[in-house]
Design a protein around this motif. Structure first.
Motif, PDB file in Angstrom:
ATOM      1  N   ARG A 344      18.052  -9.970   4.266  1.00 57.63           N
ATOM      2  CA  ARG A 344      17.488  -8.709   4.758  1.00 57.63           C
ATOM      3  C   ARG A 344      16.197  -8.936   5.536  1.00 57.63           C
ATOM      4  O   ARG A 344      15.862  -8.159   6.406  1.00 57.63           O
ATOM      5  CB  ARG A 344      17.249  -7.748   3.586  1.00 57.63           C
ATOM      6  CG  ARG A 344      18.505  -7.019   3.144  1.00 57.63           C
ATOM      7  CD  ARG A 344      18.125  -5.849   2.247  1.00 57.63           C
ATOM      8  NE  ARG A 344      17.674  -6.338   0.947  1.00 57.63           N
ATOM      9  CZ  ARG A 344      18.465  -6.474  -0.111  1.00 57.63           C
ATOM     10  NH1 ARG A 344      19.749  -6.205  -0.006  1.00 57.63           N
ATOM     11  NH2 ARG A 344      17.987  -6.914  -1.258  1.00 57.63           N
ATOM     12  N   GLY A 345      15.470  -9.981   5.190  1.00 57.75           N
ATOM     13  CA  GLY A 345      14.238 -10.267   5.917  1.00 57.75           C
ATOM     14  C   GLY A 345      14.281 -11.585   6.652  1.00 57.75           C
ATOM     15  O   GLY A 345      13.243 -12.192   6.910  1.00 57.75           O
ATOM     16  N   TRP A 346      15.470 -12.056   6.986  1.00 57.32           N
ATOM     17  CA  TRP A 346      15.661 -13.368   7.595  1.00 57.32           C
ATOM     18  C   TRP A 346      16.219 -13.195   9.009  1.00 57.32           C
ATOM     19  O   TRP A 346      17.309 -12.671   9.192  1.00 57.32           O
ATOM     20  CB  TRP A 346      16.608 -14.180   6.722  1.00 57.32           C
ATOM     21  CG  TRP A 346      16.989 -15.539   7.223  1.00 57.32           C
ATOM     22  CD1 TRP A 346      16.307 -16.322   8.104  1.00 57.32           C
ATOM     23  CD2 TRP A 346      18.165 -16.274   6.853  1.00 57.32           C
ATOM     24  NE1 TRP A 346      16.965 -17.499   8.306  1.00 57.32           N
ATOM     25  CE2 TRP A 346      18.104 -17.504   7.557  1.00 57.32           C
ATOM     26  CE3 TRP A 346      19.233 -16.033   5.999  1.00 57.32           C
ATOM     27  CZ2 TRP A 346      19.090 -18.472   7.439  1.00 57.32           C
ATOM     28  CZ3 TRP A 346      20.213 -16.991   5.864  1.00 57.32           C
ATOM     29  CH2 TRP A 346      20.150 -18.200   6.573  1.00 57.32           C
ATOM     30  N   LYS A 347      15.481 -13.638   9.995  1.00 55.38           N
ATOM     31  CA  LYS A 347      15.909 -13.508  11.380  1.00 55.38           C
ATOM     32  C   LYS A 347      16.945 -14.572  11.699  1.00 55.38           C
ATOM     33  O   LYS A 347      16.719 -15.760  11.461  1.00 55.38           O
ATOM     34  CB  LYS A 347      14.708 -13.648  12.315  1.00 55.38           C
ATOM     35  CG  LYS A 347      15.060 -13.471  13.789  1.00 55.38           C
ATOM     36  CD  LYS A 347      13.821 -13.613  14.659  1.00 55.38           C
ATOM     37  CE  LYS A 347      14.178 -13.478  16.134  1.00 55.38           C
ATOM     38  NZ  LYS A 347      12.983 -13.636  17.000  1.00 55.38           N
ATOM     39  N   PRO A 348      18.113 -14.179  12.225  1.00 54.97           N
ATOM     40  CA  PRO A 348      19.150 -15.156  12.564  1.00 54.97           C
ATOM     41  C   PRO A 348      18.626 -16.247  13.487  1.00 54.97           C
ATOM     42  O   PRO A 348      17.854 -15.991  14.413  1.00 54.97           O
ATOM     43  CB  PRO A 348      20.213 -14.300  13.260  1.00 54.97           C
ATOM     44  CG  PRO A 348      20.037 -12.946  12.662  1.00 54.97           C
ATOM     45  CD  PRO A 348      18.555 -12.793  12.465  1.00 54.97           C
ATOM     46  N   GLY A 349      19.033 -17.477  13.216  1.00 53.76           N
ATOM     47  CA  GLY A 349      18.632 -18.602  14.029  1.00 53.76           C
ATOM     48  C   GLY A 349      17.348 -19.280  13.590  1.00 53.76           C
ATOM     49  O   GLY A 349      17.006 -20.352  14.089  1.00 53.76           O
TER      50      GLY A 349
END
Length: 403
Positions: A344-349
């Protein structure tokens, strides 16, 4: 509903959020901010194609993937699942992989792509391919011996792992141990036994790593609970050897209880030699019907994670895949829930936010509440069960939250 389709390479099956490669195939916080597991109620409305079933044809709107090339995901997190999909542990690995798929389906997750890599053909090779494919987190491996091999590849790439092993010695700053630790099981059952009149305990343990971990845990648990440890006898895994170990232990003097730090099979061999003494066990007895049905095991105690949700999970698994799951399959399910929670708080890549795994409030899954301690080992809420009337009776429920 997610639909499976053949990969063009023929090396496995690819799902919109879960794939299989390498030659083989949100956790929910314990706070009011997040809903509890209602996903299992959705199982009856979903259909997954079991392993080996022919896949449906692609719809006109879908584009077949290029052979041996994984899709580029701009809005999804790439997560690798490293488990044995062939060899002697393939049944367990397949169960974990199926359970991971169930978690994706039940939560309708749209931000996660999980690819499965077969560790049976080489854990380091599987890890290398997972890193090359751009995965930012590894779920697995299953075997403790594979963890170091995977870490040697994943660590330089800054890819952490949540392993299903129960060997706490492999835990590190980027290796989190999700498996049930025998140390926690021993401590929990010994504490309960002492509160109910057991003051002196002895143990028989098998030769090998697991037996050594049980022995070390017993010494520590006896000291902290106030129980007198009368002695520990080791044995090789044979009927004659385990019986001799019990006799040697009983010859040391009065013992209120004997801890059998081994599987159900070995416990059943040892029990006839321990007549008249209370028996204690570890998490290895969980779900073993032979233990419950044995007259020699009547009154025996052991500690494990709660089975309260496992029955419904097992039923849903059977409906989907046509067979019973391995008991360890819930680790696959819970690891995906945990990943979704963090996502939920993790930006893809970007790099996986490892620090969020140390949340002291903990998480909840099919096996109950858990949290990672400062060493990266999952602390679990365990219940104590007793053999009674041909079944297991919970005599001390698992806590529903951490203090």
């Amino acid at each position: 509903m997610w639909r499976l389709m053949d990969r063009a390479s023929g090396s496995g099956k690819q799902m919109m959020m879960g794939e299989r490669t390498g030659g083989g195939n949100g956790g929910i916080r314990v706070t009011r901010r997040y809903a509890t597991i209602g996903a299992l109620a959705l199982l009856a409305g979903c259909t997954v194609i079991p392993k080996g079933a022919p896949p449906p044809a692609a719809t006109p709107t879908e584009t077949a993937p290029v052979a041996n090339t994984l899709p580029t995901d701009q809005d999804r997190h790439r997560v690798a699942l490293l488990v044995p999909m062939s060899g002697p542990n393939a049944t367990v690995g397949q169960s974990i992989a199926n359970a991971a798929t169930m978690a994706l389906l039940d939560t309708n997750a749209a931000n996660l792509r999980i690819t499965t890599y077969d560790t049976a053909t080489g854990a380091a090779n599987a890890a290398s391919k997972a890193v090359k494919d751009g995965n930012r987190l590894i779920l697995g491996p299953l075997m403790g011996d594979d963890v170091l091999a995977v870490a040697g590849v994943a660590r330089p790439a800054k890819v952490p792992m949540i392993t299903y092993s129960n060997d706490t010695t492999v835990a590190d700053r980027d290796v989190f141990v999700l498996g049930q630790s025998p140390a926690q099981s021993v401590a929990r059952v010994l504490q309960y036994a002492h509160a109910n009149g057991v003051n002196t305990v002895g143990a028989i343990i098998p030769a090998g790593d697991y037996g050594q971990r049980v022995s070390t845990a017993l010494v520590s648990a006896a000291r902290s609970s106030g129980v007198t440890l009368a002695g520990v006898e080791s044995y090789e895994r044979s009927n004659t050897s385990v019986g001799s170990a019990v006799r040697r232990l009983k010859a040391k003097g009065k013992i209120d209880a004997i801890l059998i730090g081994d599987s159900a099979r070995m416990a059943l061999m040892a029990a006839p030699f321990a007549t008249g003494t209370h028996l204690l066990g570890t998490e290895l007895w969980s779900g073993e019907a032979t233990i419950a049905k044995s007259p020699a095991m009547k009154g025996a105690l052991f500690a494990s994670v709660s089975d309260r949700r496992f029955g419904q999970f097992e039923q849903s698994y059977r409906t989907r895949f046509g067979g019973a799951p391995a008991r360890l399959a819930t680790l696959g399910y819970d690891s995906v829930l945990l990943t979704l929670n963090i996502a939920r708080g993790w930006k893809p890549g970007t790099l996986f936010p490892t620090a969020r795994l140390y949340d002291r409030e903990g998480f909840i899954g099919l096996d109950g509440v858990f949290r990672f301690n400062d060493f990266g080992v999952a602390e679990r809420a365990m219940e104590v069960r007793q053999v009674s009337g041909g079944t297991f009776v919970t005599v001390s429920p698992a806590p529903t939250k951490f203090q």
